[in-house]
Design an enzyme around this catalytic site. Structure first.
Site, PDB file in Angstrom:
ATOM      1  N   TYR A 101      61.945  68.155  10.392  1.00 55.76           N
ATOM      2  CA  TYR A 101      61.300  66.929   9.911  1.00 55.76           C
ATOM      3  C   TYR A 101      59.789  67.004  10.113  1.00 55.76           C
ATOM      4  O   TYR A 101      59.305  67.467  11.142  1.00 55.76           O
ATOM      5  CB  TYR A 101      61.860  65.704  10.623  1.00 55.76           C
ATOM      6  CG  TYR A 101      63.280  65.345  10.245  1.00 55.76           C
ATOM      7  CD1 TYR A 101      63.934  65.982   9.192  1.00 55.76           C
ATOM      8  CD2 TYR A 101      63.981  64.368  10.943  1.00 55.76           C
ATOM      9  CE1 TYR A 101      65.229  65.650   8.858  1.00 55.76           C
ATOM     10  CE2 TYR A 101      65.278  64.027  10.607  1.00 55.76           C
ATOM     11  CZ  TYR A 101      65.904  64.679   9.571  1.00 55.76           C
ATOM     12  OH  TYR A 101      67.199  64.353   9.236  1.00 55.76           O
ATOM     13  N   PRO A 109      72.468  55.335   4.269  1.00 53.89           N
ATOM     14  CA  PRO A 109      73.380  54.200   4.114  1.00 53.89           C
ATOM     15  C   PRO A 109      73.061  53.306   2.919  1.00 53.89           C
ATOM     16  O   PRO A 109      73.936  52.591   2.436  1.00 53.89           O
ATOM     17  CB  PRO A 109      73.224  53.431   5.427  1.00 53.89           C
ATOM     18  CG  PRO A 109      71.868  53.811   5.922  1.00 53.89           C
ATOM     19  CD  PRO A 109      71.694  55.252   5.519  1.00 53.89           C
ATOM     20  N   LEU A 110      71.813  53.368   2.422  1.00 52.73           N
ATOM     21  CA  LEU A 110      71.438  52.587   1.238  1.00 52.73           C
ATOM     22  C   LEU A 110      71.375  53.467  -0.007  1.00 52.73           C
ATOM     23  O   LEU A 110      70.916  53.020  -1.063  1.00 52.73           O
ATOM     24  CB  LEU A 110      70.087  51.889   1.447  1.00 52.73           C
ATOM     25  CG  LEU A 110      69.973  50.965   2.660  1.00 52.73           C
ATOM     26  CD1 LEU A 110      68.654  50.205   2.624  1.00 52.73           C
ATOM     27  CD2 LEU A 110      71.143  50.005   2.744  1.00 52.73           C
ATOM     28  N   GLY A 153      69.563  56.103  -0.901  1.00 50.84           N
ATOM     29  CA  GLY A 153      68.227  56.305  -1.448  1.00 50.84           C
ATOM     30  C   GLY A 153      67.585  55.026  -1.971  1.00 50.84           C
ATOM     31  O   GLY A 153      66.742  55.074  -2.878  1.00 50.84           O
ATOM     32  N   LEU A 166      69.218  52.577  -3.474  1.00 57.83           N
ATOM     33  CA  LEU A 166      70.012  52.013  -4.563  1.00 57.83           C
ATOM     34  C   LEU A 166      70.747  50.741  -4.141  1.00 57.83           C
ATOM     35  O   LEU A 166      70.923  49.817  -4.948  1.00 57.83           O
ATOM     36  CB  LEU A 166      71.023  53.049  -5.055  1.00 57.83           C
ATOM     37  CG  LEU A 166      71.783  52.724  -6.337  1.00 57.83           C
ATOM     38  CD1 LEU A 166      70.845  52.730  -7.540  1.00 57.83           C
ATOM     39  CD2 LEU A 166      72.920  53.718  -6.553  1.00 57.83           C
ATOM     40  N   GLY A 169      68.913  46.282  -3.098  1.00 52.03           N
ATOM     41  CA  GLY A 169      68.408  45.233  -3.977  1.00 52.03           C
ATOM     42  C   GLY A 169      67.366  45.733  -4.949  1.00 52.03           C
ATOM     43  O   GLY A 169      66.423  45.019  -5.305  1.00 52.03           O
TER      44      GLY A 169
END
Length: 333
Positions: free
Chosen positions: A53, A220-221, A223, A225, A228
């Site tokens: 990272y 968990p979202l 990317g 999407l 909202g």
């Protein structure tokens, strides 16, 4: 903050995992330190990073930011369950015409080299959870576990985990560990898993449960999407990019995401918070990785950890994102 055991271990970790991938590339060191302080104040004790990272010529930068935060004292290191990863190439020579051998993957040599470098950047004597970032088809697990046994005996790592492993590799790794004795094998699997991407339910999650691994979902979202994105675009906010933009370009997928956002608006729940809360209801899940770029995003994730989704809402979410179902029924009779 709620806590749970990490897989079959006695280690207690928070049900939210602080992901640090944005520290350095998108969030400067001062703000990164503020986010880590806020996470610790909220009771989040599980921090995840990786040696690569920072990316590109800045590989290792994220671990260094965390190490500088630990160096501030205040029992920061003692309070944190620290997870990092090994696999990616860490040769930082910008003039190299090709990748120098033995600076990546899971050979005993690279594991030894990589853990020493991570300990130095992180300014710590030990790593709680040392994760294999990807499978290495060239290195036998006998060699990998031999290297891990040495590191455990030296007190440099406590547990080993996997990331992006298919179910059969989880089984193979732990069967070989059991035959060898010594190490307890993998105790966690970090995998792509969210409402819109549920393929992990076919074999990865069942394998993890069978062998006593805690499941740590990343993205968990999906990317952004599931955060909202359509509503934000309509309000003139940040437009979708990457995976989210590609998905929304498909009319059927856009209709699915619109239905998801409409459902949550009806229930008065923020989409991103619902997506995190849904993962916390899934069998085998230890906690999703949240990668806040800002303090506000962290606050939203903390609210999600306290959110209770009704059975009616869970059923509706399953109707919008049905998932593949378990194997072998998902692909056979």
């Amino acid at each position: 903050m709620k806590y749970t055991q990490l897989g079959r271990t006695g280690l207690k970790v928070s049900r939210l995992v602080l992901g640090t991938m944005n520290f350095g590339p998108q969030t400067d060191e001062a703000d990164s330190h503020a986010i880590m302080d806020a996470a610790l104040d909220a009771g989040i004790n599980f921090f995840d990073t990786a040696n690569v990272y920072g990316w590109g010529e800045n590989k290792g930068r994220t671990e260094s930011i965390i190490g500088n935060w630990f160096a501030k004292g205040g029992e920061r290191r003692d309070k944190v369950v620290l997870a990092t990863k090994v696999y990616g190439n860490m040769d930082l020579d910008p003039d190299a015409s090709s990748v120098w051998p033995n600076h990546d993957k899971l050979s005993a040599l690279n594991i030894r080299r990589a853990v020493e470098a991570s300990l130095k950047r992180l300014q710590t004597d030990y790593i709680d959870l040392y994760q294999f970032h990807h499978i290495d088809r060239s290195t036998p697990f006998e060699e990998i576990w031999q290297a891990i046994d040495v590191l455990v005996q030296q007190g440099k790592i406590l547990y080993a985990g996997s990331s992006n492993f298919p179910g059969y590799k989880i089984a193979q790794a732990n069967e070989i560990a059991a035959r060898r004795g010594g190490t307890i094998g993998l105790v966690s699997e970090q995998c792509l898993y969210n409402l819109a991407e549920r393929r992990a339910e076919m074999e990865v999650v069942p394998a993890a449960q069978e062998y006593g691994l805690g499941v740590i979902p990343w993205s968990p979202l999906h990317g952004g999407l599931l955060g909202g994105v359509i509503k934000k675009e309509a309000q003139g906010g940040r437009r979708a990019s990457g995976r989210a933009a590609d998905t929304l370009a498909d009319p059927a997928s856009r209709k699915q995401i619109q239905a998801y956002e409409d459902l949550l608006e009806k229930h008065g729940i923020e989409p991103g918070e619902a997506a995190l809360a849904w993962l916390l209801t899934r069998p085998g899940v230890t906690g999703p990785i949240v990668g806040p770029r800002t303090a506000e995003q962290l606050e939203s994730a903390i609210r999600a950890s306290e959110l209770e989704l009704s059975e009616e809402l869970l059923t509706s979410l399953d109707e919008i994102f049905p998932g593949p179902g378990p194997s072998p029924e998902a692909f056979a009779w």
